[in-house]
Design a protein around this motif. Structure first.
Motif, PDB file in Angstrom:
ATOM      1  N   GLN A 127      23.002  42.739  41.112  1.00  0.00           N
ATOM      2  CA  GLN A 127      23.162  41.281  41.092  1.00  0.00           C
ATOM      3  C   GLN A 127      24.204  40.823  40.079  1.00  0.00           C
ATOM      4  OE1 GLN A 127      21.753  40.851  44.282  1.00  0.00           O
ATOM      5  NE2 GLN A 127      22.170  38.876  43.364  1.00  0.00           N
ATOM      6  N   VAL A 128      24.319  41.541  38.972  1.00  0.00           N
ATOM      7  CA  VAL A 128      25.349  41.208  37.976  1.00  0.00           C
ATOM      8  C   VAL A 128      26.721  41.309  38.650  1.00  0.00           C
ATOM      9  CG1 VAL A 128      26.451  41.908  35.802  1.00  0.00           C
ATOM     10  CG2 VAL A 128      23.947  41.966  36.015  1.00  0.00           C
ATOM     11  N   GLU A 129      26.909  42.391  39.400  1.00  0.00           N
ATOM     12  CA  GLU A 129      28.175  42.643  40.103  1.00  0.00           C
ATOM     13  C   GLU A 129      28.408  41.621  41.224  1.00  0.00           C
ATOM     14  OE1 GLU A 129      31.620  44.209  40.128  1.00  0.00           O
ATOM     15  OE2 GLU A 129      30.127  44.861  38.655  1.00  0.00           O
ATOM     16  N   GLU A 130      27.357  41.340  41.989  1.00  0.00           N
ATOM     17  CA  GLU A 130      27.476  40.396  43.120  1.00  0.00           C
ATOM     18  C   GLU A 130      27.901  39.008  42.636  1.00  0.00           C
ATOM     19  OE1 GLU A 130      27.547  41.801  45.932  1.00  0.00           O
ATOM     20  OE2 GLU A 130      25.568  42.187  46.789  1.00  0.00           O
ATOM     21  N   GLU A 131      27.265  38.546  41.572  1.00  0.00           N
ATOM     22  CA  GLU A 131      27.604  37.214  41.049  1.00  0.00           C
ATOM     23  C   GLU A 131      29.021  37.190  40.495  1.00  0.00           C
ATOM     24  OE1 GLU A 131      25.010  34.955  38.524  1.00  0.00           O
ATOM     25  OE2 GLU A 131      23.225  35.868  39.383  1.00  0.00           O
ATOM     26  N   LYS A 132      29.380  38.247  39.793  1.00  0.00           N
ATOM     27  CA  LYS A 132      30.714  38.327  39.186  1.00  0.00           C
ATOM     28  C   LYS A 132      31.795  38.279  40.266  1.00  0.00           C
ATOM     29  CE  LYS A 132      33.458  41.434  36.221  1.00  0.00           C
ATOM     30  NZ  LYS A 132      34.406  42.107  37.123  1.00  0.00           N
ATOM     31  N   THR A 133      31.624  39.076  41.315  1.00  0.00           N
ATOM     32  CA  THR A 133      32.600  39.125  42.407  1.00  0.00           C
ATOM     33  C   THR A 133      32.739  37.759  43.085  1.00  0.00           C
ATOM     34  OG1 THR A 133      31.995  41.433  42.787  1.00  0.00           O
ATOM     35  CG2 THR A 133      33.208  40.340  44.549  1.00  0.00           C
ATOM     36  N   ALA A 134      31.610  37.141  43.422  1.00  0.00           N
ATOM     37  CA  ALA A 134      31.645  35.845  44.108  1.00  0.00           C
ATOM     38  C   ALA A 134      32.299  34.789  43.208  1.00  0.00           C
ATOM     39  CB  ALA A 134      30.233  35.420  44.509  1.00  0.00           C
ATOM     40  N   ARG A 135      31.968  34.806  41.917  1.00  0.00           N
ATOM     41  CA  ARG A 135      32.522  33.827  40.969  1.00  0.00           C
ATOM     42  C   ARG A 135      34.044  33.966  40.888  1.00  0.00           C
ATOM     43  NH1 ARG A 135      29.805  35.420  36.797  1.00  0.00           N
ATOM     44  NH2 ARG A 135      27.874  34.385  37.391  1.00  0.00           N
ATOM     45  N   GLU A 136      34.529  35.193  40.868  1.00  0.00           N
ATOM     46  CA  GLU A 136      35.978  35.435  40.788  1.00  0.00           C
ATOM     47  C   GLU A 136      36.696  34.884  42.027  1.00  0.00           C
ATOM     48  OE1 GLU A 136      35.807  39.490  38.033  1.00  0.00           O
ATOM     49  OE2 GLU A 136      36.269  39.665  40.167  1.00  0.00           O
ATOM     50  N   ILE A 137      36.090  35.096  43.189  1.00  0.00           N
ATOM     51  CA  ILE A 137      36.732  34.619  44.429  1.00  0.00           C
ATOM     52  C   ILE A 137      36.733  33.088  44.471  1.00  0.00           C
ATOM     53  CG2 ILE A 137      36.697  34.676  46.950  1.00  0.00           C
ATOM     54  CD1 ILE A 137      35.430  37.487  46.748  1.00  0.00           C
ATOM     55  N   VAL A 138      35.620  32.462  44.072  1.00  0.00           N
ATOM     56  CA  VAL A 138      35.562  30.989  44.016  1.00  0.00           C
ATOM     57  C   VAL A 138      36.665  30.474  43.100  1.00  0.00           C
ATOM     58  CG1 VAL A 138      34.206  29.025  43.131  1.00  0.00           C
ATOM     59  CG2 VAL A 138      33.099  30.760  44.557  1.00  0.00           C
ATOM     60  N   HIS A 139      36.821  31.120  41.956  1.00  0.00           N
ATOM     61  CA  HIS A 139      37.846  30.716  40.991  1.00  0.00           C
ATOM     62  C   HIS A 139      39.247  30.790  41.620  1.00  0.00           C
ATOM     63  CE1 HIS A 139      39.639  30.034  37.069  1.00  0.00           C
ATOM     64  NE2 HIS A 139      40.435  31.070  37.284  1.00  0.00           N
ATOM     65  N   LYS A 140      39.508  31.862  42.348  1.00  0.00           N
ATOM     66  CA  LYS A 140      40.821  32.030  42.974  1.00  0.00           C
ATOM     67  C   LYS A 140      41.083  30.952  44.028  1.00  0.00           C
ATOM     68  CE  LYS A 140      41.283  36.928  42.012  1.00  0.00           C
ATOM     69  NZ  LYS A 140      40.958  38.269  42.487  1.00  0.00           N
ATOM     70  N   PHE A 141      40.081  30.669  44.856  1.00  0.00           N
ATOM     71  CA  PHE A 141      40.271  29.620  45.873  1.00  0.00           C
ATOM     72  C   PHE A 141      40.473  28.249  45.219  1.00  0.00           C
ATOM     73  CE2 PHE A 141      38.646  32.580  49.171  1.00  0.00           C
ATOM     74  CZ  PHE A 141      39.622  32.346  50.123  1.00  0.00           C
ATOM     75  N   ASN A 142      39.794  28.007  44.113  1.00  0.00           N
ATOM     76  CA  ASN A 142      39.989  26.737  43.401  1.00  0.00           C
ATOM     77  C   ASN A 142      41.384  26.654  42.795  1.00  0.00           C
ATOM     78  OD1 ASN A 142      37.615  25.251  43.840  1.00  0.00           O
ATOM     79  ND2 ASN A 142      36.507  26.477  42.329  1.00  0.00           N
ATOM     80  N   MET A 143      41.918  27.790  42.409  1.00  0.00           N
ATOM     81  CA  MET A 143      43.270  27.819  41.833  1.00  0.00           C
ATOM     82  C   MET A 143      44.344  27.510  42.875  1.00  0.00           C
ATOM     83  SD  MET A 143      44.172  30.743  39.033  1.00  0.00           S
ATOM     84  CE  MET A 143      43.590  32.042  40.084  1.00  0.00           C
ATOM     85  N   VAL A 144      44.223  28.130  44.063  1.00  0.00           N
ATOM     86  CA  VAL A 144      45.283  27.975  45.080  1.00  0.00           C
ATOM     87  C   VAL A 144      45.179  26.640  45.839  1.00  0.00           C
ATOM     88  CG1 VAL A 144      45.414  30.484  45.336  1.00  0.00           C
ATOM     89  CG2 VAL A 144      44.191  29.154  47.056  1.00  0.00           C
ATOM     90  N   LYS A 145      43.965  26.046  45.817  1.00  0.00           N
ATOM     91  CA  LYS A 145      43.718  24.772  46.521  1.00  0.00           C
ATOM     92  C   LYS A 145      44.227  24.829  47.969  1.00  0.00           C
ATOM     93  CE  LYS A 145      42.917  21.692  42.669  1.00  0.00           C
ATOM     94  NZ  LYS A 145      42.423  22.714  41.820  1.00  0.00           N
ATOM     95  N   ASP A 146      45.116  23.916  48.354  1.00  0.00           N
ATOM     96  CA  ASP A 146      45.545  23.864  49.755  1.00  0.00           C
ATOM     97  C   ASP A 146      46.920  24.472  49.993  1.00  0.00           C
ATOM     98  OD1 ASP A 146      43.195  22.593  50.570  1.00  0.00           O
ATOM     99  OD2 ASP A 146      43.986  20.622  50.018  1.00  0.00           O
ATOM    100  N   ASP A 147      47.394  25.262  49.048  1.00  0.00           N
ATOM    101  CA  ASP A 147      48.723  25.865  49.215  1.00  0.00           C
ATOM    102  C   ASP A 147      48.668  26.943  50.303  1.00  0.00           C
ATOM    103  OD1 ASP A 147      51.478  26.459  48.502  1.00  0.00           O
ATOM    104  OD2 ASP A 147      50.639  28.337  47.715  1.00  0.00           O
TER     105      ASP A 147
END
Ligand code: MG
Length: 169
Positions: A127-147
């Protein structure tokens, strides 16, 4: 032999993992529909992993002479606002599963189910790994927005996910 309360709790968690698998499959279908084929691929593999988690508990239940009793799997969410919404929901789901696993671990302490404690340690680490992976991907999508170019790159990156080795589970 596991106590009845412990057996029931393991069966509930088998259901939770199957629901998680079903949810990821629903997310995969949405991504596919929206032409995010890399994201869909990532979600399908995640769905497969959740089924492996369910089977891990299933096999443990049987090894401890408990009874596996399947329950109905609830309907998953089928509609999402955006691609970032999909991954935010995935993160929220993993946070929920972490709570469920923690609860199961707490019960195993109370029930003095020592073999279950050892088995559940694997899930706690996972679960530590699962949360970390999902959090990283959310962060990346928030960074790129609609580009569009960045979204395509990110979708391509997620397409690279490889299935986990069987013995790594
Ligand atoms: Mg899981």
């Amino acid at each position: 032999m596991l106590s009845q309360v412990m057996q029931d709790a393991i069966n509930d968690q088998i259901n939770n993992e199957m629901f998680s698998s079903y949810s990821y499959l629903s997310m995969a279908a949405w991504c596919e529909h929206k032409q995010f084929t890399g994201c869909a691929h990532w979600m399908r593999l995640q769905s497969d992993e959740e089924r492996v988690h369910a089977m891990r508990l299933h096999d443990f239940q049987i090894a401890r002479d408990g009874r596996v009793l399947f329950q109905s799997i609830p309907q998953p969410e089928v509609d999402y606002e955006s691609i970032v919404d999909v991954f935010e929901k995935a993160l929220a789901q993993e946070q929920l599963v972490t709570q469920q696993i923690d609860g199961l671990y707490e019960l195993a302490i109370k029930e003095k189910a020592f073999a279950a404690l050892v088995e559940l340690e694997w899930f706690i680490t996972e679960q530590v790994e699962e949360e970390k992976t999902a959090r990283e991907i959310v962060h990346k999508f928030n960074m790129v927005k609609d580009d569009p170019a960045s979204l395509l790159d990110l979708d391509n990156a997620l397409a690279q996910r490889a299935p986990e080795q069987a013995d790594a589970n």
